[in-house]
Design an enzyme around this catalytic site. Structure first.
Site, mmCIF file in Angstrom:
data_model
loop_
_atom_site.group_PDB
_atom_site.id
_atom_site.type_symbol
_atom_site.label_atom_id
_atom_site.label_comp_id
_atom_site.label_asym_id
_atom_site.label_seq_id
_atom_site.Cartn_x
_atom_site.Cartn_y
_atom_site.Cartn_z
ATOM 1 N N LEU A 1 64.101 37.692 40.343
ATOM 2 C CA LEU A 1 63.168 37.712 39.204
ATOM 3 C C LEU A 1 63.842 38.414 38.029
ATOM 4 O O LEU A 1 64.401 39.504 38.193
ATOM 5 C CB LEU A 1 61.889 38.476 39.578
ATOM 6 C CG LEU A 1 60.901 38.757 38.430
ATOM 7 C CD1 LEU A 1 60.214 37.465 37.975
ATOM 8 C CD2 LEU A 1 59.846 39.790 38.843
ATOM 9 N N HIS B 1 48.643 54.588 29.691
ATOM 10 C CA HIS B 1 49.988 53.984 29.727
ATOM 11 C C HIS B 1 50.642 54.240 31.090
ATOM 12 O O HIS B 1 51.312 53.376 31.650
ATOM 13 C CB HIS B 1 50.866 54.549 28.610
ATOM 14 C CG HIS B 1 50.353 54.227 27.228
ATOM 15 N ND1 HIS B 1 49.954 52.962 26.869
ATOM 16 C CD2 HIS B 1 50.168 55.004 26.125
ATOM 17 C CE1 HIS B 1 49.546 52.971 25.600
ATOM 18 N NE2 HIS B 1 49.660 54.200 25.134
ATOM 19 N N ASP C 1 47.763 44.724 27.298
ATOM 20 C CA ASP C 1 46.876 45.438 26.371
ATOM 21 C C ASP C 1 45.701 46.063 27.116
ATOM 22 O O ASP C 1 45.256 45.532 28.139
ATOM 23 C CB ASP C 1 46.379 44.471 25.282
ATOM 24 C CG ASP C 1 45.891 45.197 24.043
ATOM 25 O OD1 ASP C 1 46.148 46.412 23.911
ATOM 26 O OD2 ASP C 1 45.245 44.545 23.199
#
Ligand code: IPE
Ligand code: IPE
Ligand code: MG
Length: 235
Positions: free
Chosen positions: A131, A37, A20
């Site tokens: 991962l 973004h 956020d």
């Protein structure tokens, strides 16, 4: 700095990250929200490298919620463009780094070419095991539970257990998140993995997502490593 935590000790297996603060990062600089973004994507890359360095096995990035459709078409299209380009550009990177891509959420509502690129990258990386990068896109925790229950009904179940629900959530193949980090100082869950987070440790650093990096992750891991998880019991 890296030596301060013993890496074998008390590290989360699965970290959820509510990314956020992209909009505020841009607005503070007089830039359009979508540049926030865009910068947020660089933070994802930095974080993936750091997670690998610290030997974390699973990360879920909350990238688009079922509530984010309330934003302008321009902002939503900008996020779709970033996701599409990310899936196209990460092929070599993910293979080199050993990253396996997964996703949770209802991507049927997303543009078909974007979903094709996502599926393509998932297929290409499916055997990687360094991962797991799980992207929550058009994901909502309430939707996840409702969908699981509807699937159980469709299977003819009339009585369901917690295990039934867990095994029908989007996250069926993943462990519950041990640790959930939400950047930007907002202290709420915003419909992230609400069922899976029943016993997650929570951390709300002030840093805006585009500024997040290795030192912020290290700080978070240090904080997690000192937490005592009791699950209702006594130490
Ligand atoms: C998070 O950043 C990214 C998404 C929700 C897609 P925001 O866009 O919510 O950033 P703020 O909260 O407006 O700063
Ligand atoms: C949560 O952030 C969703 C994502 C990070 C994708 P929001 O910015 O959408 O959450 P609210 O609206 O502040 O609760
Ligand atoms: Mg926000």
């Amino acid at each position: 700095m890296f030596k301060k935590i013993k890496l074998s000790d008390n590290l989360p297996k699965h970290i959820g990250i509510i990314m956020d603060g992209n909009g505020r990062w841009a607005t503070k600089r007089g830039l359009p929200r979508n540049l926030g973004h865009k910068e947020g994507v660089n933070a994802v890359d930095r974080t993936i490298d750091a997670l690998i360095k610290f030997n974390i096995k699973v990360v879920t990035f909350f990238a688009f919620s079922t509530e984010n459709w309330k934003r302008s078409k321009q902002e939503i299209d900008g996020i779709f463009d970033l996701l599409r380009n990310y899936f196209i550009n990460q092929k070599e990177e993910f293979l080199l780094k050993g990253v396996k891509l997964m996703s949770i959420g209802d991507v049927d509502k997303f543009p078909k070419d974007l979903v094709d690129e996502l599926r393509n990258l998932q297929e290409k990386t499916k055997n990687n095991d360094k991962l797991i990068v799980n992207l929550a896109i058009n994901y909502g925790g309430k939707d996840d539970i409702v969908r699981a229950v509807n699937n159980l009904i469709a299977e003819g179940k009339t009585e369901i257990t917690k295990e039934d629900i867990s095994s029908h959530l989007y996250t069926a193949d993943l462990p519950d998140p041990d640790f959930v980090i939400r950047t930007s100082g907002e202290e709420r869950i915003s419909n992230f993995m609400i069922y899976q987070m029943a016993y997650s440790e929570l951390y709300f650093p002030k840093v805006l997502w585009p500024d997040f990096g290795e030192k912020d992750l290290l700080k978070a891991l240090e904080i997690y490593s000192k937490r005592e998880r009791r699950y209702g019991g006594i130490k």
